[in-house]
Design a protein around this motif. Sequence first.
Motif, PDB file in Angstrom:
ATOM      1  N   GLU A 100       9.759   5.092  15.160  1.00 46.76           N
ATOM      2  CA  GLU A 100       9.577   4.290  13.586  1.00 46.76           C
ATOM      3  C   GLU A 100      11.050   4.336  13.005  1.00 46.76           C
ATOM      4  OE1 GLU A 100       7.476   1.306  12.713  1.00 46.76           O
ATOM      5  OE2 GLU A 100       6.252   2.250  13.730  1.00 46.76           O
ATOM      6  N   ASN A 101      12.540   4.906  13.352  1.00 50.16           N
ATOM      7  CA  ASN A 101      13.860   5.459  12.765  1.00 50.16           C
ATOM      8  C   ASN A 101      13.154   5.542  10.838  1.00 50.16           C
ATOM      9  OD1 ASN A 101      15.472   6.328  14.160  1.00 50.16           O
ATOM     10  ND2 ASN A 101      15.367   4.542  15.499  1.00 50.16           N
ATOM     11  N   SER A 102      11.929   6.072  10.408  1.00 48.07           N
ATOM     12  CA  SER A 102      11.451   6.477   9.423  1.00 48.07           C
ATOM     13  C   SER A 102      10.596   7.188   8.906  1.00 48.07           C
ATOM     14  CB  SER A 102      10.795   4.675   8.754  1.00 48.07           C
ATOM     15  OG  SER A 102       9.516   4.983   9.742  1.00 48.07           O
ATOM     16  N   VAL A 103      10.253   7.659   7.720  1.00 51.04           N
ATOM     17  CA  VAL A 103       9.152   8.740   7.787  1.00 51.04           C
ATOM     18  C   VAL A 103       7.628   8.910   8.418  1.00 51.04           C
ATOM     19  CG1 VAL A 103      10.049   9.409   5.792  1.00 51.04           C
ATOM     20  CG2 VAL A 103       7.973   7.950   5.857  1.00 51.04           C
ATOM     21  N   ASP A 104       7.012  10.194   8.450  1.00 49.60           N
ATOM     22  CA  ASP A 104       5.937  10.357   9.278  1.00 49.60           C
ATOM     23  C   ASP A 104       4.543   9.270   8.396  1.00 49.60           C
ATOM     24  OD1 ASP A 104       3.501  10.604  11.236  1.00 49.60           O
ATOM     25  OD2 ASP A 104       4.755  12.559  11.379  1.00 49.60           O
ATOM     26  N   MET A 105       4.181   8.892   8.433  1.00 54.09           N
ATOM     27  CA  MET A 105       3.440   8.181   7.472  1.00 54.09           C
ATOM     28  C   MET A 105       2.256   8.401   8.243  1.00 54.09           C
ATOM     29  SD  MET A 105       4.682   7.062   4.246  1.00 54.09           S
ATOM     30  CE  MET A 105       5.118   5.525   3.711  1.00 54.09           C
ATOM     31  N   GLY A 106       1.682   8.570   9.573  1.00 58.06           N
ATOM     32  CA  GLY A 106       0.543   9.278  10.118  1.00 58.06           C
ATOM     33  C   GLY A 106      -0.407   7.845  10.970  1.00 58.06           C
ATOM     34  N   PHE A 143      -3.000  -3.344  -0.409  1.00 54.91           N
ATOM     35  CA  PHE A 143      -3.454  -3.785   0.618  1.00 54.91           C
ATOM     36  C   PHE A 143      -4.794  -1.866   1.379  1.00 54.91           C
ATOM     37  CE2 PHE A 143      -5.523  -5.892   4.599  1.00 54.91           C
ATOM     38  CZ  PHE A 143      -6.177  -5.522   4.500  1.00 54.91           C
ATOM     39  N   SER A 144      -5.605  -2.478   0.339  1.00 58.52           N
ATOM     40  CA  SER A 144      -5.875  -0.431   1.138  1.00 58.52           C
ATOM     41  C   SER A 144      -6.511  -0.301   2.900  1.00 58.52           C
ATOM     42  CB  SER A 144      -7.185  -0.820   0.783  1.00 58.52           C
ATOM     43  OG  SER A 144      -8.243  -1.532   1.416  1.00 58.52           O
ATOM     44  N   LYS A 145      -6.148  -1.273   3.063  1.00 54.43           N
ATOM     45  CA  LYS A 145      -6.548  -1.058   4.966  1.00 54.43           C
ATOM     46  C   LYS A 145      -5.256  -1.451   5.776  1.00 54.43           C
ATOM     47  CE  LYS A 145     -10.567  -3.629   5.854  1.00 54.43           C
ATOM     48  NZ  LYS A 145     -11.552  -4.595   6.890  1.00 54.43           N
ATOM     49  N   GLU A 146      -3.899  -1.039   5.139  1.00 50.16           N
ATOM     50  CA  GLU A 146      -2.332  -1.655   5.935  1.00 50.16           C
ATOM     51  C   GLU A 146      -2.302  -0.235   3.989  1.00 50.16           C
ATOM     52  OE1 GLU A 146      -2.900  -4.964   7.572  1.00 50.16           O
ATOM     53  OE2 GLU A 146      -1.224  -4.843   6.152  1.00 50.16           O
ATOM     54  N   TRP A 147      -1.502   0.856   4.447  1.00 55.80           N
ATOM     55  CA  TRP A 147      -0.481   2.050   4.114  1.00 55.80           C
ATOM     56  C   TRP A 147       1.174   0.817   4.032  1.00 55.80           C
ATOM     57  CZ3 TRP A 147       4.273   2.261   6.368  1.00 55.80           C
ATOM     58  CH2 TRP A 147       4.316   2.503   8.140  1.00 55.80           C
ATOM     59  N   TRP A 148       1.486   0.037   4.487  1.00 50.56           N
ATOM     60  CA  TRP A 148       2.619  -0.721   4.210  1.00 50.56           C
ATOM     61  C   TRP A 148       2.412  -2.129   2.991  1.00 50.56           C
ATOM     62  CZ3 TRP A 148       0.114   0.117   9.199  1.00 50.56           C
ATOM     63  CH2 TRP A 148      -0.669  -1.013   9.286  1.00 50.56           C
ATOM     64  N   HIS A 149       1.600  -2.408   3.617  1.00 48.72           N
ATOM     65  CA  HIS A 149       1.690  -3.524   2.430  1.00 48.72           C
ATOM     66  C   HIS A 149       1.582  -4.279   1.365  1.00 48.72           C
ATOM     67  CE1 HIS A 149       0.446  -8.701   2.852  1.00 48.72           C
ATOM     68  NE2 HIS A 149       0.142  -8.004   1.635  1.00 48.72           N
ATOM     69  N   PHE A 150       2.634  -4.288   0.698  1.00 54.10           N
ATOM     70  CA  PHE A 150       1.976  -4.621  -0.802  1.00 54.10           C
ATOM     71  C   PHE A 150       3.025  -6.219  -1.005  1.00 54.10           C
ATOM     72  CE2 PHE A 150       3.261  -0.563   0.067  1.00 54.10           C
ATOM     73  CZ  PHE A 150       2.576   0.583  -0.768  1.00 54.10           C
ATOM     74  N   SER A 151       1.264  -6.521  -2.267  1.00 56.03           N
ATOM     75  CA  SER A 151       2.024  -8.039  -2.873  1.00 56.03           C
ATOM     76  C   SER A 151       2.486  -7.663  -4.510  1.00 56.03           C
ATOM     77  CB  SER A 151       0.771  -8.957  -2.311  1.00 56.03           C
ATOM     78  OG  SER A 151      -0.171  -8.329  -2.804  1.00 56.03           O
ATOM     79  N   LEU A 152       2.940  -8.471  -5.237  1.00 50.81           N
ATOM     80  CA  LEU A 152       3.473  -8.701  -6.169  1.00 50.81           C
ATOM     81  C   LEU A 152       2.165 -10.029  -7.274  1.00 50.81           C
ATOM     82  CD1 LEU A 152       5.292  -7.129  -8.417  1.00 50.81           C
ATOM     83  CD2 LEU A 152       6.950  -9.382  -7.896  1.00 50.81           C
ATOM     84  N   PRO A 153       2.042  -9.304  -7.740  1.00 45.65           N
ATOM     85  CA  PRO A 153       0.611 -10.735  -8.131  1.00 45.65           C
ATOM     86  C   PRO A 153       2.139 -11.705  -9.012  1.00 45.65           C
ATOM     87  CG  PRO A 153      -0.519  -8.433  -8.337  1.00 45.65           C
ATOM     88  CD  PRO A 153       1.285  -8.001  -8.434  1.00 45.65           C
ATOM     89  N   GLY A 154       1.537 -12.880  -9.181  1.00 45.84           N
ATOM     90  CA  GLY A 154       1.860 -14.007 -10.080  1.00 45.84           C
ATOM     91  C   GLY A 154       2.723 -14.883  -9.289  1.00 45.84           C
ATOM     92  N   GLY A 155       3.008 -14.571  -7.745  1.00 47.16           N
ATOM     93  CA  GLY A 155       4.271 -14.992  -7.464  1.00 47.16           C
ATOM     94  C   GLY A 155       3.672 -16.817  -6.033  1.00 47.16           C
ATOM     95  N   ALA A 163      -8.597   2.657  11.024  1.00 46.31           N
ATOM     96  CA  ALA A 163      -9.330   3.233   9.674  1.00 46.31           C
ATOM     97  C   ALA A 163      -7.557   4.195   9.190  1.00 46.31           C
ATOM     98  CB  ALA A 163     -10.183   4.185  10.248  1.00 46.31           C
ATOM     99  N   LYS A 164      -6.877   4.876  10.139  1.00 41.46           N
ATOM    100  CA  LYS A 164      -6.115   6.067  10.479  1.00 41.46           C
ATOM    101  C   LYS A 164      -5.309   5.610   9.272  1.00 41.46           C
ATOM    102  CE  LYS A 164      -3.740   9.691  12.449  1.00 41.46           C
ATOM    103  NZ  LYS A 164      -3.605  10.371  13.496  1.00 41.46           N
ATOM    104  N   ALA A 165      -5.040   3.858   9.573  1.00 40.48           N
ATOM    105  CA  ALA A 165      -3.806   3.546   8.645  1.00 40.48           C
ATOM    106  C   ALA A 165      -4.410   3.027   7.279  1.00 40.48           C
ATOM    107  CB  ALA A 165      -3.093   2.390   9.672  1.00 40.48           C
ATOM    108  N   HIS A 166      -5.966   3.254   7.337  1.00 40.86           N
ATOM    109  CA  HIS A 166      -6.013   2.545   5.677  1.00 40.86           C
ATOM    110  C   HIS A 166      -5.406   3.391   4.540  1.00 40.86           C
ATOM    111  CE1 HIS A 166     -10.206   0.957   7.367  1.00 40.86           C
ATOM    112  NE2 HIS A 166      -8.879   0.801   7.654  1.00 40.86           N
ATOM    113  N   THR A 167      -4.904   2.802   3.396  1.00 40.22           N
ATOM    114  CA  THR A 167      -3.812   4.194   2.440  1.00 40.22           C
ATOM    115  C   THR A 167      -4.510   5.072   1.954  1.00 40.22           C
ATOM    116  OG1 THR A 167      -3.268   1.522   1.939  1.00 40.22           O
ATOM    117  CG2 THR A 167      -2.157   3.915   0.580  1.00 40.22           C
ATOM    118  N   SER A 168      -5.431   5.125   2.070  1.00 44.06           N
ATOM    119  CA  SER A 168      -6.534   6.507   1.556  1.00 44.06           C
ATOM    120  C   SER A 168      -6.738   7.748   3.343  1.00 44.06           C
ATOM    121  CB  SER A 168      -7.642   6.563   0.538  1.00 44.06           C
ATOM    122  OG  SER A 168      -6.464   5.670  -1.079  1.00 44.06           O
TER     123      SER A 168
END
Length: 250
Positions: A178-184, A224-236, A192-197
């Motif tokens: 990934e050439n990024s930090v290890d997010m697990g 999005f709780s099932k994906e540590w990488w996914h974020f959205s900005l409300p109001g878009g 389920a291992k990719a769920h943020t928590s």
Amino acid sequence: MMRRLALACFGMVLATAARAQPLPDDFVYLRDLDPSIRQDIRYAGVNNFVGRKLAGYDANECIVKRSVGLALQKVQRELAPQNVSLKMLDCYRPARASREMVAWAQDGHETAAQKRYNPGFSKSELFRLGYIAEYSGHSTGAAVDVTLVDLHAPTGPSFDPNRAYADCTAPEALRAPENSVDMGTGYDCSDAKAHTSAKSITAGQRRWRKLLAGAMVRQGFVNFSKEWWHFSLPGGGRQAYDFPIAPRTR
């Protein structure tokens, strides 16, 4: 001969004009707001769960609504003193690409490379379980997929499409780079291992997830709780767009 040359030049002019058309409704190229944010738009190449470039991804460029881009710029500024950078994996997604994902999930075929992204079930289950949807917030320009890069870490190997990597839940050294930090887990890991928590990751991996989520949430993003990488900005907004991601012209 001259007529063919004239037609070819006319075609080049039309192609350039098409690329130069302004983005609609307050969309921007993130690179124009903050060129320090790294970009690896995965659906613009073959390093993704479908295994090919998706329709509408004609450039490795992150396009977002301006409000989203400005919020990402603030996140980047917060991370900079820690020698960490955001890396964008997906931003605006043409609606045609979402339709292609749905068709792929329902085509009845699955390769070993594709199975790396959903090791626990068949890809036909992705739609039912909510990992793939006909409507994607990405198509509004208000959702992004993002990870972190440790600026002090050496650059790792490039992705090799011919290599048989372990699945996305395997230790970092065995799964696709990934050439990024290890997010697990790897990006786009439907598990389920990719769920943020998720509890099944190490303390170090959890710290990276908390660093990313904390910085994003402080600027108004929702994860999005099932994906540590996914974020959205409300109001878009909820309108889905389908214009292609074209190369920047400046």
